[in-house]
Enzyme design. Sequence first.
Site, PDB file in Angstrom:
ATOM      1  N   GLY A  20       0.828  -1.196   0.000  1.00 21.44           N
ATOM      2  CA  GLY A  20       0.000   0.000   0.000  1.00 21.44           C
ATOM      3  C   GLY A  20       0.862   1.246   0.000  1.00 21.44           C
ATOM      4  O   GLY A  20       1.819   1.361  -0.748  1.00 21.44           O
ATOM      5  N   GLY A  21       0.517   2.169   0.892  1.00 22.32           N
ATOM      6  CA  GLY A  21       1.213   3.450   0.965  1.00 22.32           C
ATOM      7  C   GLY A  21       2.698   3.297   1.229  1.00 22.32           C
ATOM      8  O   GLY A  21       3.507   4.117   0.785  1.00 22.32           O
ATOM      9  N   GLY A  49      20.720   3.889 -34.659  1.00 21.53           N
ATOM     10  CA  GLY A  49      20.392   4.822 -33.591  1.00 21.53           C
ATOM     11  C   GLY A  49      21.007   4.402 -32.266  1.00 21.53           C
ATOM     12  O   GLY A  49      21.350   5.247 -31.436  1.00 21.53           O
ATOM     13  N   ALA A  50      21.161   3.101 -32.094  1.00 17.00           N
ATOM     14  CA  ALA A  50      21.723   2.620 -30.833  1.00 17.00           C
ATOM     15  C   ALA A  50      23.169   3.095 -30.664  1.00 17.00           C
ATOM     16  O   ALA A  50      23.632   3.300 -29.542  1.00 17.00           O
ATOM     17  CB  ALA A  50      21.645   1.092 -30.769  1.00 17.00           C
TER      18      ALA A  50
END
Lengths: 666, 510
Positions: B169-170, B404-405
């Site tokens: 949870g939190g 691009g790599a």
Amino acid sequence: MFDKILIANRGEVAVRIIRTARRLGIKTAIVYSEADRDSLAVDMADEGVFIGPAPAAQSYLVIDKIVAAAKETGAQAIHPGFGFLSERAEFADRLLAENIVFIGPNPHAIRAMGDKIESKKAAAAAGVSCVPGFIGEIEGVEHAIQISEEIGFPVMIKASAGGGGKGIRVAYNKKEVQEGFPAVRAEAKGAFGDDRIFIEKFVTAPRHIEIQVMGDKHGNVVHLFERECSIQRRNQKVIEEAPSPLLDEKTRAAMGEQACALARAVQYDSAGTVEFVASGADKSFYFLEMNTRLQVEHPVSEMITGLDLVEQMIRVAAGEKLAFKQKDLKIKGWAIESRIYAEDPYRNFLPSIGRLRTYRAPAEGKTGDIVLRNETGVREGDEISMFYDPMIAKLITHAPTRIAAIDAQARALDQFLIEGIQDNIPFLGAVMEEKDFRKGDFTTAYIKDKFPQGFDGVPPTKTQEKLLIACAAVARSFTAHRATQTSGRLNGPAVGAQRDWVVIVGGVHHATHVDLDDSGADVFIEGKKHRLDTLTRPGARIVEGAFEGAPFSVKIKSAPEGYTLRHRGVTLRAAVATPRGAELLKKIPEKAKADTSKLIVSPMPGLVISVDVKPGQEVKEGEGVAVVEAMKMQNIIRAERDGVIAKVHVAAGASVAADEVLIELG
Amino acid sequence: MKDIIAALEAKRAAARAGGGEKRHAAQHAKGKLTARERIDLLMDEGSFEELDMFVEHRSAEFGMEKTKIPGDGVVTGWGTINGRLVYVFSKDFTVFGGSLSLAHAAKIVKVQDMALKNGAPIVGIFDAGGARIQEGVDSLAGYADIFMRNILGSGVVPQISVIMGPCAGGDVYSPAMTDFIFMVKDTSYMYVTGPEVVRTVTNEIVTHEELGGARVHAAKSGVVDGAFENDFEALTQMRRLIDFLPGSNRDKPPTRPHYDDINREEPSLDRLIPDNPNKPYDMKELIEKVVDEGDFFEIGAEFGRNIITAFARLDGAPVGVVANQPMVLAGVLDIDASRKAARFVRFCDAFNIPIVTFVDVPGFLPGTRQELGGLIKHGAKLLFAYGEATVPKVTVITRKAYGGAYDVMSSKHLRGDVNYAWPSAEIAVMGAKGAVEIIFRADIGDPEKIAARTKEYSDRFANPFVAASRGYIDDVIMPRETRRRIIRALSTLKNKQLENPWKKHDNIPL
């Protein structure tokens, strides 16, 4: 003498030959396959000739290619090394025809000794003792007894067509022949439909002892004493030595004379080996076969005689006379050789091939009266290839006595570091420490007898445990001490380093206190002081020095909780904690070992080729369930017990790590 | 005075007793240590100073006023790790299940503020049941106060979370915003909603371990950066990690003496790259042979294994190593690898840790799973992270640097400071085969022509020299001398000055 020779081989033997040729001022050329392009041997040779793809049948075994390479390089002679073409008479014939010198025996000798039956006949004719036996029609029990008594007990009664352990009986006396002979005959008839039986001497406590011979083209033959190669696994020699701890002078001389007689009988004119099986019980010995080549284990003979066998082979091939007579040869000291293989001793010696990420061999040379020699064809970063023999190196130690040579061997093995693939060094280290081996009391069944369940490491002795604990404590103290020199400390370097460490081995806590100094440390284990001298620093993979004055080397590797230490046949995982940490560690219960009996894991990293079962399917023990390919070798993964497939974790095409779970049984 | 001292001691003893012997025994039975025991393992012996030991909650709801335990479920304070200042808070599961009250939160906030102000790392140890429900909205306020410090502290001081029990949870969001999260196998789990809720809402039946165990998060979700066998190993390794990190972004990372040769050559590296371009090799061997003493600390070892991120030292000073791993998916960049490396690069940049990048990348991973998973934006994270980083950046291309790599992997064009290539490097738009099939589309039917063209293309571009001729590569170096060359390069960058334009903050493609 030759100006240039060609080496028709690869790996360590090629390197071995190049070393000698260089010393003699002879140029070397070498042939190489695709897989050996960047090998050490090719780097070392003066010239290299490419001869084709990696499989030997397409390169090292193709006579035409070897001959062409010799012509291309202008080599006057060819050394075949061992394996490959070394015992092919037609290769020797061809070289004769091509006017190239074969550095090995004449083709006639190769042929005469190449055939098992012919060689036995030749041996018998030359007066060499062969296993006494009777081959022929045995009329009945009475005849069998008569034959057995002539041979001398114990005898082996064996079906001619026998095999797989069937149709074999050992008889130690007349009564046992009386019972055994009809039984074997019935078994043979039933199992093989052939009731022909033969009887031969049963060699008790068999040992493999072989005589090194050396002949020249002028009719001279000498022997270089014996080698013992009884430590074998599946007929593969693992540890060899010279001389043999079994032989006395009389037996040695008798074996040597017989070996020379056989060599003379076939006009033997190079280095060769006459193999015998000898009985550990009564030192009787019998001819097995003759190998007409240099043997893998030849270095041990060189170490005890001071001769260079490759040099002698080259000299006699060039027509020189042997420069020594039998009476000039004496045994000097003792030599032990270990074959270091790329195999995993903890997984039933499964081959482990791949890149040698780390390869650090102990330094060769003479220290005091110990000589260390390492025959290898690889360097760090080389590949142990699937195409050839998976031997990484031969480690040889020579010392005045057998025990000194064994101890030197054990120390050298501790200094031999191989990573990236598995090696059999821990196993070899364990043998060097084993008491019957040290006594020289063993047979060819040694490995099976001593390690019936396979090898799983050996427990440390008390001293070894202390040493390993001290190494872990000192290594940890040193890093703690170094941490005090880190920048940005709160109170500066005045804050002292931790000096109390608890070393935890197998759940047992050992309290230590370490006082570091310039040359090592005083280590108190449970309050008792021990001296560990070492200059080893963090990052070193082997801790070296002296413990209580005795030199040691221990392999060390960091682990999340401490260190993994290896020494001789021992592998120890040691957690190292502060006293408070150790107290807390005690509160953490050991995790229950996961039940792995239901898991089928991959024994090696590789690629899943196929999964041959589906969930819900029943499998029997030993049934193949998947195929994993590693280094192009397909390994069938088998169920280790009966069961029903509960879950399949991988699919064809997946790459898996060693120990990765492939399939779960229900 | 004697009585007063005795009273103090009694109070301290009561606080140290935490949830009491019975609960401590239960904690141990589960294979877990207590909050204070964990601090003992983490900190140098005797260095821990506890703060707020006597803090109690002030809730009067649901009878809470009757049960008060000093410390209120969390132990906070400071100590040293190998002599260097570190703040810590450690949740005490034996006190109110470690649940978070306003007072409990205030204790954490106090050490967070101190860490931030004084420039020291903060380690949070989690083992708790979530919010103190009796405190209602106060508990939520407490959480948010902690979150706020996590956010403000991010990039200022290293924040490390170790999950050593339940964390749900939190409780999960504070660790989620820290720099690194580690877990302990079998005794910890971490999720936003637990198996019960999952079953109610989605009918899915799942165990704690499957939903949020250490193995799942370390290998599949990538939420955590490492999983350890037990509390001892986890905390021992946290000490090792802290040794690489500076106290804050105002500091340089710590240095220490080393016992390695800065000129050490590794001839075996000359043979690391296999002859066959499609055969993998283990990039970890290169890292091990280059860094000081072969020692490196891997972050996220089990997740996105096609890229390696690790802390190591060169000449005694920490560096962050990013390296494509040809052993896994040929070292391709995919969503997981890009995310993992991007976050690591940004951590290094935030904390003045130079980045060493080893490149062998065939490109980005194609496929619908990747594209529909948002590879464009995830890949851009790594590109962005490298581009914006102003710390020293040294790059070595070992083999493939395609497309691009190539740009992404700390290229010269992204302000790489020193970019080297091994002779085996291939810097090109794509592999020769692919390139030829595009350029010479007309010849596709003719295998002979294609083979000739492929060879031509490969001779032209499958090497580092075209890139070197443009100055995109500073030098072509021998693999064996990689260690020496990187150390020398880094030594020239010690006083590097580079600043990005002023901005409120950037807008990295999250």
